[in-house]
Design a protein around this motif. Sequence first.
Motif, PDB file in Angstrom:
ATOM      1  N   TRP A 125      48.902  38.459  37.741  1.00 24.08           N
ATOM      2  CA  TRP A 125      49.749  39.651  37.849  1.00 24.08           C
ATOM      3  C   TRP A 125      50.362  40.054  36.513  1.00 24.08           C
ATOM      4  O   TRP A 125      50.378  41.228  36.149  1.00 24.08           O
ATOM      5  CB  TRP A 125      50.847  39.422  38.899  1.00 24.08           C
ATOM      6  CG  TRP A 125      51.770  38.264  38.645  1.00 24.08           C
ATOM      7  CD1 TRP A 125      51.554  36.963  38.958  1.00 24.08           C
ATOM      8  CD2 TRP A 125      53.064  38.313  38.033  1.00 24.08           C
ATOM      9  NE1 TRP A 125      52.622  36.181  38.592  1.00 24.08           N
ATOM     10  CE2 TRP A 125      53.569  36.984  38.025  1.00 24.08           C
ATOM     11  CE3 TRP A 125      53.850  39.333  37.510  1.00 24.08           C
ATOM     12  CZ2 TRP A 125      54.819  36.661  37.500  1.00 24.08           C
ATOM     13  CZ3 TRP A 125      55.100  39.019  36.997  1.00 24.08           C
ATOM     14  CH2 TRP A 125      55.574  37.702  36.994  1.00 24.08           C
ATOM     15  N   SER A 126      50.824  39.080  35.751  1.00 20.11           N
ATOM     16  CA  SER A 126      51.482  39.425  34.485  1.00 20.11           C
ATOM     17  C   SER A 126      50.473  39.849  33.427  1.00 20.11           C
ATOM     18  O   SER A 126      50.798  40.623  32.519  1.00 20.11           O
ATOM     19  CB  SER A 126      52.314  38.242  33.974  1.00 20.11           C
ATOM     20  OG  SER A 126      51.480  37.153  33.613  1.00 20.11           O
ATOM     21  N   GLY A 127      49.236  39.342  33.525  1.00 18.50           N
ATOM     22  CA  GLY A 127      48.203  39.765  32.588  1.00 18.50           C
ATOM     23  C   GLY A 127      47.943  41.258  32.695  1.00 18.50           C
ATOM     24  O   GLY A 127      47.731  41.938  31.690  1.00 18.50           O
ATOM     25  N   HIS A 128      47.972  41.773  33.908  1.00 20.25           N
ATOM     26  CA  HIS A 128      47.784  43.215  34.103  1.00 20.25           C
ATOM     27  C   HIS A 128      49.024  43.997  33.656  1.00 20.25           C
ATOM     28  O   HIS A 128      48.904  45.044  33.018  1.00 20.25           O
ATOM     29  CB  HIS A 128      47.470  43.503  35.569  1.00 20.25           C
ATOM     30  CG  HIS A 128      46.139  42.976  36.005  1.00 20.25           C
ATOM     31  ND1 HIS A 128      44.948  43.486  35.535  1.00 20.25           N
ATOM     32  CD2 HIS A 128      45.807  41.974  36.852  1.00 20.25           C
ATOM     33  CE1 HIS A 128      43.942  42.821  36.084  1.00 20.25           C
ATOM     34  NE2 HIS A 128      44.437  41.897  36.876  1.00 20.25           N
ATOM     35  N   LEU A 129      50.202  43.466  33.952  1.00 19.84           N
ATOM     36  CA  LEU A 129      51.430  44.159  33.540  1.00 19.84           C
ATOM     37  C   LEU A 129      51.607  44.145  32.024  1.00 19.84           C
ATOM     38  O   LEU A 129      52.327  44.991  31.473  1.00 19.84           O
ATOM     39  CB  LEU A 129      52.647  43.507  34.193  1.00 19.84           C
ATOM     40  CG  LEU A 129      52.761  43.652  35.718  1.00 19.84           C
ATOM     41  CD1 LEU A 129      54.030  42.964  36.212  1.00 19.84           C
ATOM     42  CD2 LEU A 129      52.761  45.113  36.157  1.00 19.84           C
ATOM     43  N   SER A 130      50.948  43.202  31.341  1.00 19.37           N
ATOM     44  CA  SER A 130      51.115  43.101  29.884  1.00 19.37           C
ATOM     45  C   SER A 130      50.583  44.324  29.148  1.00 19.37           C
ATOM     46  O   SER A 130      50.868  44.510  27.968  1.00 19.37           O
ATOM     47  CB  SER A 130      50.418  41.840  29.350  1.00 19.37           C
ATOM     48  OG  SER A 130      49.007  41.953  29.468  1.00 19.37           O
ATOM     49  N   HIS A 131      49.814  45.161  29.837  1.00 16.50           N
ATOM     50  CA  HIS A 131      49.293  46.385  29.219  1.00 16.50           C
ATOM     51  C   HIS A 131      50.348  47.489  29.159  1.00 16.50           C
ATOM     52  O   HIS A 131      50.119  48.521  28.528  1.00 16.50           O
ATOM     53  CB  HIS A 131      48.072  46.890  29.990  1.00 16.50           C
ATOM     54  CG  HIS A 131      46.877  45.998  29.866  1.00 16.50           C
ATOM     55  ND1 HIS A 131      45.832  46.251  28.996  1.00 16.50           N
ATOM     56  CD2 HIS A 131      46.562  44.830  30.484  1.00 16.50           C
ATOM     57  CE1 HIS A 131      44.932  45.288  29.099  1.00 16.50           C
ATOM     58  NE2 HIS A 131      45.351  44.413  30.001  1.00 16.50           N
ATOM     59  N   GLY A 191      37.835  42.347  36.142  1.00 19.07           N
ATOM     60  CA  GLY A 191      36.656  41.700  35.571  1.00 19.07           C
ATOM     61  C   GLY A 191      36.972  40.833  34.367  1.00 19.07           C
ATOM     62  O   GLY A 191      36.218  39.911  34.048  1.00 19.07           O
ATOM     63  N   LYS A 192      38.081  41.099  33.705  1.00 22.53           N
ATOM     64  CA  LYS A 192      38.498  40.282  32.566  1.00 22.53           C
ATOM     65  C   LYS A 192      38.825  38.861  33.008  1.00 22.53           C
ATOM     66  O   LYS A 192      38.697  37.906  32.220  1.00 22.53           O
ATOM     67  CB  LYS A 192      39.723  40.918  31.911  1.00 22.53           C
ATOM     68  CG  LYS A 192      40.291  40.128  30.743  1.00 22.53           C
ATOM     69  CD  LYS A 192      41.506  40.816  30.149  1.00 22.53           C
ATOM     70  CE  LYS A 192      42.111  39.992  29.020  1.00 22.53           C
ATOM     71  NZ  LYS A 192      43.312  40.639  28.443  1.00 22.53           N
ATOM     72  N   TYR A 193      39.253  38.699  34.260  1.00 18.00           N
ATOM     73  CA  TYR A 193      39.670  37.388  34.767  1.00 18.00           C
ATOM     74  C   TYR A 193      38.625  36.804  35.721  1.00 18.00           C
ATOM     75  O   TYR A 193      38.036  35.774  35.456  1.00 18.00           O
ATOM     76  CB  TYR A 193      41.027  37.515  35.451  1.00 18.00           C
ATOM     77  CG  TYR A 193      42.079  38.082  34.530  1.00 18.00           C
ATOM     78  CD1 TYR A 193      42.602  37.329  33.485  1.00 18.00           C
ATOM     79  CD2 TYR A 193      42.524  39.405  34.671  1.00 18.00           C
ATOM     80  CE1 TYR A 193      43.553  37.845  32.621  1.00 18.00           C
ATOM     81  CE2 TYR A 193      43.482  39.932  33.813  1.00 18.00           C
ATOM     82  CZ  TYR A 193      43.988  39.158  32.795  1.00 18.00           C
ATOM     83  OH  TYR A 193      44.926  39.684  31.931  1.00 18.00           O
ATOM     84  N   ARG A 194      38.410  37.458  36.842  1.00 17.53           N
ATOM     85  CA  ARG A 194      37.313  37.072  37.739  1.00 17.53           C
ATOM     86  C   ARG A 194      37.032  38.236  38.681  1.00 17.53           C
ATOM     87  O   ARG A 194      37.955  38.945  39.096  1.00 17.53           O
ATOM     88  CB  ARG A 194      37.633  35.799  38.524  1.00 17.53           C
ATOM     89  CG  ARG A 194      38.678  35.931  39.629  1.00 17.53           C
ATOM     90  CD  ARG A 194      38.680  34.659  40.475  1.00 17.53           C
ATOM     91  NE  ARG A 194      39.763  34.610  41.436  1.00 17.53           N
ATOM     92  CZ  ARG A 194      39.661  35.075  42.690  1.00 17.53           C
ATOM     93  NH1 ARG A 194      38.545  35.647  43.093  1.00 17.53           N
ATOM     94  NH2 ARG A 194      40.684  34.968  43.514  1.00 17.53           N
ATOM     95  N   PRO A 195      35.758  38.460  39.031  1.00 17.10           N
ATOM     96  CA  PRO A 195      35.435  39.578  39.928  1.00 17.10           C
ATOM     97  C   PRO A 195      35.937  39.311  41.337  1.00 17.10           C
ATOM     98  O   PRO A 195      35.969  38.153  41.786  1.00 17.10           O
ATOM     99  CB  PRO A 195      33.908  39.640  39.868  1.00 17.10           C
ATOM    100  CG  PRO A 195      33.481  38.252  39.496  1.00 17.10           C
ATOM    101  CD  PRO A 195      34.562  37.720  38.598  1.00 17.10           C
ATOM    102  N   LEU A 196      36.322  40.365  42.025  1.00 19.23           N
ATOM    103  CA  LEU A 196      36.839  40.248  43.385  1.00 19.23           C
ATOM    104  C   LEU A 196      35.866  40.824  44.398  1.00 19.23           C
ATOM    105  O   LEU A 196      35.106  41.745  44.106  1.00 19.23           O
ATOM    106  CB  LEU A 196      38.183  40.976  43.500  1.00 19.23           C
ATOM    107  CG  LEU A 196      39.337  40.407  42.670  1.00 19.23           C
ATOM    108  CD1 LEU A 196      40.579  41.266  42.841  1.00 19.23           C
ATOM    109  CD2 LEU A 196      39.633  38.959  43.052  1.00 19.23           C
ATOM    110  N   ARG A 197      35.925  40.291  45.614  1.00 19.84           N
ATOM    111  CA  ARG A 197      35.064  40.769  46.696  1.00 19.84           C
ATOM    112  C   ARG A 197      35.557  42.121  47.228  1.00 19.84           C
ATOM    113  O   ARG A 197      36.658  42.562  46.921  1.00 19.84           O
ATOM    114  CB  ARG A 197      35.035  39.740  47.819  1.00 19.84           C
ATOM    115  CG  ARG A 197      34.538  38.369  47.378  1.00 19.84           C
ATOM    116  CD  ARG A 197      34.258  37.470  48.578  1.00 19.84           C
ATOM    117  NE  ARG A 197      35.479  37.089  49.260  1.00 19.84           N
ATOM    118  CZ  ARG A 197      36.162  35.981  49.005  1.00 19.84           C
ATOM    119  NH1 ARG A 197      35.757  35.166  48.039  1.00 19.84           N
ATOM    120  NH2 ARG A 197      37.239  35.678  49.691  1.00 19.84           N
ATOM    121  N   ASP A 198      34.735  42.734  48.059  1.00 22.27           N
ATOM    122  CA  ASP A 198      35.043  44.057  48.609  1.00 22.27           C
ATOM    123  C   ASP A 198      36.433  44.097  49.243  1.00 22.27           C
ATOM    124  O   ASP A 198      37.228  45.005  48.985  1.00 22.27           O
ATOM    125  CB  ASP A 198      34.012  44.448  49.679  1.00 22.27           C
ATOM    126  CG  ASP A 198      32.610  44.568  49.133  1.00 22.27           C
ATOM    127  OD1 ASP A 198      32.266  43.839  48.185  1.00 22.27           O
ATOM    128  OD2 ASP A 198      31.838  45.390  49.658  1.00 22.27           O
TER     129      ASP A 198
END
Length: 398
Positions: free
Chosen positions: A231-237, A107-114
């Motif tokens: 992908w890297s935005g999530h890995l940055s955590h 949700g920080k970037y864009r919502p995804l579909r089911d």
Amino acid sequence: HEDIHFFARSKLADVASECGLPPEWPGKEKLEEIVDRSGGLFIFVETLARLLEVGLDPDQYLAQALSVGTGSAVERLYNLYNMAIRSQIGQNKEEFRSAMGTIIAVGKYRPLRDKSVAQITGLRPNIVTTLVNKLGSLLYRDAGTNGGIRVRHLSVIDFLTVSTTPEDLRVDTKRANRNVGMACLKIMTQELRFNICGIESSFTSNEDTVDLQSRIDQNMSDALQYSCLHWSGHLSHITDTKEGEVEAALEEFTRAPRLLYWIEALSVMGKAPAGDSVLRRIPLCLKSSQVSIEKRIDDAVNFLLAFREPIMRSAPHIYISGLAFVPIDTDLWKDTSALFKNLLVVERGGMKSWPARPSTLRGHKSAVKSVACSPDGRHIASGSYDKTIRIWDLEVGT
């Protein structure tokens, strides 16, 4: 008080109409109790009304909602969320945490579909769809983002991530981001390929390829498109230096020629300028865990900076006008040149090493007081107390 009283009366009238109940349902006394219990929070009334609409017996749900917990208005709201979730998910708590962790993280970037949430979590698509449908009081599909799943109110995220939330429902956002990052690496490793959109000629630019968007939609899943950018935005955590599983996935993804395929995907999506910033977000604890990973990423950043213009204009020119001119002493050249047999041969004048990266922008003689970036991200305008305005070209650093 009058506003929320009117709002509650209107919402409950909608519930009565939807569920075939008398227009005066649930009665004046219950209405006053709902208003008092809301503590002035409209989202409490909104959530309760949506929950009553999906329940088989609205009276039973209402009695349960008005009987659970006390405390502050926020605590009562959280109690309602707790009830709404438990009444709908049954024993599927692990699936709930997995799906909600992904929905919150992306949700920080864009919502995804089911379907994309299912692909990232590994859950069956019907499970994700059922969860979202059942949790309609907390979630919705946003028509403005092609059905991307969003929470109805930010307090839902607060409830799911706060330490006081029951452990069987609580979402660990750090863990969720790590899992989404891992899933992104897996998706890219499996789905990226050479000439992914089947472009027939290098003579036509991306912009002039009439059916490029339809080719992207046909050949690149929504989950792949999302993964390539975030992908890297999530890995940055990740801050743990002992993340062997993530290191192994990153090592696999950065092997030749996959990073070039990733750059190609960015090019056809019109997102090539974001490439170097995506790579720079990889946390140091992962990037430096293996020399091979660090060198590959460093080469990819240099490649993106050195050949930005052809990469942006035409995906085939990543190989024709970019790879052919890579310095021959780099790992990128050594690992990929043998895989592409028909590259141009540079007889003389080729680069022996990567050009220096732009760093500090020097020119003002006094402090800078204002900065603005151009819409395409390629130029910066700066104003200084030295009474000058300067335009900087970020591609060359001047």
